[in-house]
Design a protein around this motif. Structure first.
Motif, mmCIF file in Angstrom:
data_model
loop_
_atom_site.group_PDB
_atom_site.id
_atom_site.type_symbol
_atom_site.label_atom_id
_atom_site.label_comp_id
_atom_site.label_asym_id
_atom_site.label_seq_id
_atom_site.Cartn_x
_atom_site.Cartn_y
_atom_site.Cartn_z
ATOM 1 N N GLN A 182 25.293 65.752 38.409
ATOM 2 C CA GLN A 182 25.017 65.024 39.643
ATOM 3 C C GLN A 182 23.902 64.005 39.410
ATOM 4 O OE1 GLN A 182 22.909 67.148 42.654
ATOM 5 N NE2 GLN A 182 22.959 65.446 44.100
ATOM 6 N N TYR A 183 24.073 62.838 40.027
ATOM 7 C CA TYR A 183 23.033 61.825 40.044
ATOM 8 C C TYR A 183 22.691 61.480 41.480
ATOM 9 C CZ TYR A 183 23.010 60.935 35.080
ATOM 10 O OH TYR A 183 22.860 61.081 33.724
ATOM 11 N N TYR A 184 21.411 61.208 41.689
ATOM 12 C CA TYR A 184 20.959 60.760 42.999
ATOM 13 C C TYR A 184 20.097 59.525 42.819
ATOM 14 C CZ TYR A 184 18.389 60.435 47.360
ATOM 15 O OH TYR A 184 17.830 59.964 48.524
ATOM 16 N N PHE B 87 24.007 53.618 37.893
ATOM 17 C CA PHE B 87 23.399 52.300 37.767
ATOM 18 C C PHE B 87 22.716 51.876 39.070
ATOM 19 C CE2 PHE B 87 24.995 51.215 33.614
ATOM 20 C CZ PHE B 87 26.035 52.124 33.456
ATOM 21 N N PRO B 88 21.892 50.813 38.994
ATOM 22 C CA PRO B 88 21.191 50.353 40.216
ATOM 23 C C PRO B 88 22.112 50.034 41.387
ATOM 24 C CG PRO B 88 20.180 49.383 38.292
ATOM 25 C CD PRO B 88 21.403 50.123 37.804
ATOM 26 N N ASP B 89 23.336 49.612 41.113
ATOM 27 C CA ASP B 89 24.265 49.357 42.237
ATOM 28 C C ASP B 89 24.944 50.641 42.706
ATOM 29 O OD1 ASP B 89 27.254 48.106 40.505
ATOM 30 O OD2 ASP B 89 26.032 49.893 40.209
ATOM 31 N N LEU B 90 24.531 51.767 42.156
ATOM 32 C CA LEU B 90 24.940 53.140 42.514
ATOM 33 C C LEU B 90 26.270 53.572 41.932
ATOM 34 C CD1 LEU B 90 23.671 53.275 46.196
ATOM 35 C CD2 LEU B 90 22.530 54.099 44.114
ATOM 36 N N HIS B 91 26.984 52.686 41.243
ATOM 37 C CA HIS B 91 28.189 53.181 40.602
ATOM 38 C C HIS B 91 27.779 54.060 39.414
ATOM 39 C CE1 HIS B 91 28.078 50.216 37.231
ATOM 40 N NE2 HIS B 91 28.952 51.034 36.646
ATOM 41 N N VAL C 271 25.901 61.274 51.024
ATOM 42 C CA VAL C 271 24.822 60.384 51.439
ATOM 43 C C VAL C 271 23.561 60.652 50.634
ATOM 44 C CG1 VAL C 271 23.376 59.635 53.356
ATOM 45 C CG2 VAL C 271 25.769 60.178 53.758
ATOM 46 N N THR C 272 23.132 61.914 50.641
ATOM 47 C CA THR C 272 21.966 62.293 49.829
ATOM 48 C C THR C 272 22.348 63.547 49.045
ATOM 49 O OG1 THR C 272 21.031 63.655 51.619
ATOM 50 C CG2 THR C 272 20.354 61.356 51.533
ATOM 51 N N PHE C 273 21.522 64.541 49.068
ATOM 52 C CA PHE C 273 21.839 65.807 48.410
ATOM 53 C C PHE C 273 21.478 66.985 49.300
ATOM 54 C CE2 PHE C 273 17.408 66.525 47.786
ATOM 55 C CZ PHE C 273 16.874 65.272 47.513
ATOM 56 N N ILE C 274 21.123 66.680 50.561
ATOM 57 C CA ILE C 274 20.703 67.762 51.447
ATOM 58 C C ILE C 274 21.901 68.636 51.797
ATOM 59 C CG2 ILE C 274 18.789 66.425 52.363
ATOM 60 C CD1 ILE C 274 20.439 65.953 54.866
ATOM 61 N N LYS C 275 21.616 69.813 52.244
ATOM 62 C CA LYS C 275 22.655 70.822 52.374
ATOM 63 C C LYS C 275 23.698 70.484 53.420
ATOM 64 C CE LYS C 275 19.583 73.580 55.296
ATOM 65 N NZ LYS C 275 18.845 74.875 55.362
ATOM 66 N N THR C 276 23.371 69.640 54.362
ATOM 67 C CA THR C 276 24.352 69.315 55.398
ATOM 68 C C THR C 276 25.303 68.200 54.975
ATOM 69 O OG1 THR C 276 22.711 67.863 56.391
ATOM 70 C CG2 THR C 276 22.896 70.093 57.293
ATOM 71 N N ASP C 277 25.048 67.596 53.816
ATOM 72 C CA ASP C 277 25.922 66.513 53.360
ATOM 73 C C ASP C 277 27.279 67.037 52.932
ATOM 74 O OD1 ASP C 277 23.585 64.217 51.717
ATOM 75 O OD2 ASP C 277 24.053 64.603 53.816
ATOM 76 N N THR C 278 28.306 66.268 53.203
ATOM 77 C CA THR C 278 29.657 66.585 52.746
ATOM 78 C C THR C 278 29.976 65.713 51.545
ATOM 79 O OG1 THR C 278 30.446 67.258 54.927
ATOM 80 C CG2 THR C 278 32.100 66.500 53.360
#
Lengths: 116, 114
Positions: free
Chosen positions: B48-50, B69-73, B95-102
């Motif tokens: 995983q990357y964030y 990469f900086p453009d998030l790909h 969206v992020t890595f918080i537990k409520t994210d799908t």
């Protein structure tokens, strides 16, 4: 480490009938999330339903509902009024509620056939 | 359509070769996950990357590496390929890595090593 077990490699159901897919998991955590994903022949992974462990109420999404038994560590998926488009591989998945535990741990999958 | 794109859809290569799989997350998603689906191992988490940083590592072989990469790909690099690396490789984003994210999955890249 958490494990997820789906004991039914294959299931079949008649169109318009109801079917239940089983899933059990093993964890020592109290905060976690459970999911059912569907993988049709296109191989795309599609989220069907999710359940937060702290919620006592079972999640429902249209014809899909779960029976979440926290003490028994069981998380079954009920599909009502089955349709031909429901035919797919279904995966149960676990996600830890900890900030470091964002990975999904999947079961082996259950192949669902819907007969016309 | 989940909004996550992966290229190529199919890749056929020979043992010993190196390939790169590419993933573009949904607009606004900062987290990217890589999963491998094979007949003998099932579906398993690789890495995983964030927001450009490695956040979690699973059962990823040393021959495999990834980056965001900086453009998030994100790209998953597989080298010194073996027959057993043949699998479907999924990218997912949240969206992020918080537990409520799908996590929403892309269509996958089918890798065949001959």
């Amino acid at each position: 480490a958490q494990t997820v077990t789906q004991s039914q490699p294959e299931m079949s159901v008649q169109e318009a009938e109801t079917v239940t897919l089983s899933c059990t998991y093993d964890t020592s955590e109290s905060d976690y999330y459970l999911f059912w994903y569907k993988q049709p022949p296109s191989r795309q992974m599609i989220l069907v339903i999710r359940q937060e462990a702290y919620k006592q109420q079972n999640a429902t999404e249209n014809r899909f509902s779960v029976n979440f038994q926290k003490a028994a560590k069981s998380f079954s998926l009920k599909i009502s009024d089955s349709q031909l488009g429901d035919a797919a591989m279904y995966f149960c998945a676990y996600r830890s509620g900890s900030t470091s535990g964002s990975r999904l741990t999947f079961g082996e999958g259950t192949q669902l056939t819907v007969n016309p | 359509d989940s909004g996550v794109t992966q290229t190529p859809k199919h890749l056929i290569t020979a043992t010993g070769q190196r390939v790169t799989l590419r993933c573009s997350p949904r607009s606004g998603d900062l987290s990217v996950y890589w999963y491998q689906q094979s007949l003998d191992q099932g579906l398993q988490f690789l890495i995983q990357y964030y927001n450009g940083e490695e956040r979690a590592k699973g059962n990823i072989l040393e021959r495999f590496s990834a980056q965001q990469f900086p453009d998030l790909h994100s790209e998953l690099n597989l080298s010194s390929l073996e027959l057993g690396d043949s699998a479907l490789y999924f990218c997912a984003s949240s969206v992020t890595f918080i537990k409520t994210d799908t996590q929403y999955f892309g269509p996958g890249t089918r890798l065949t090593v001959l």
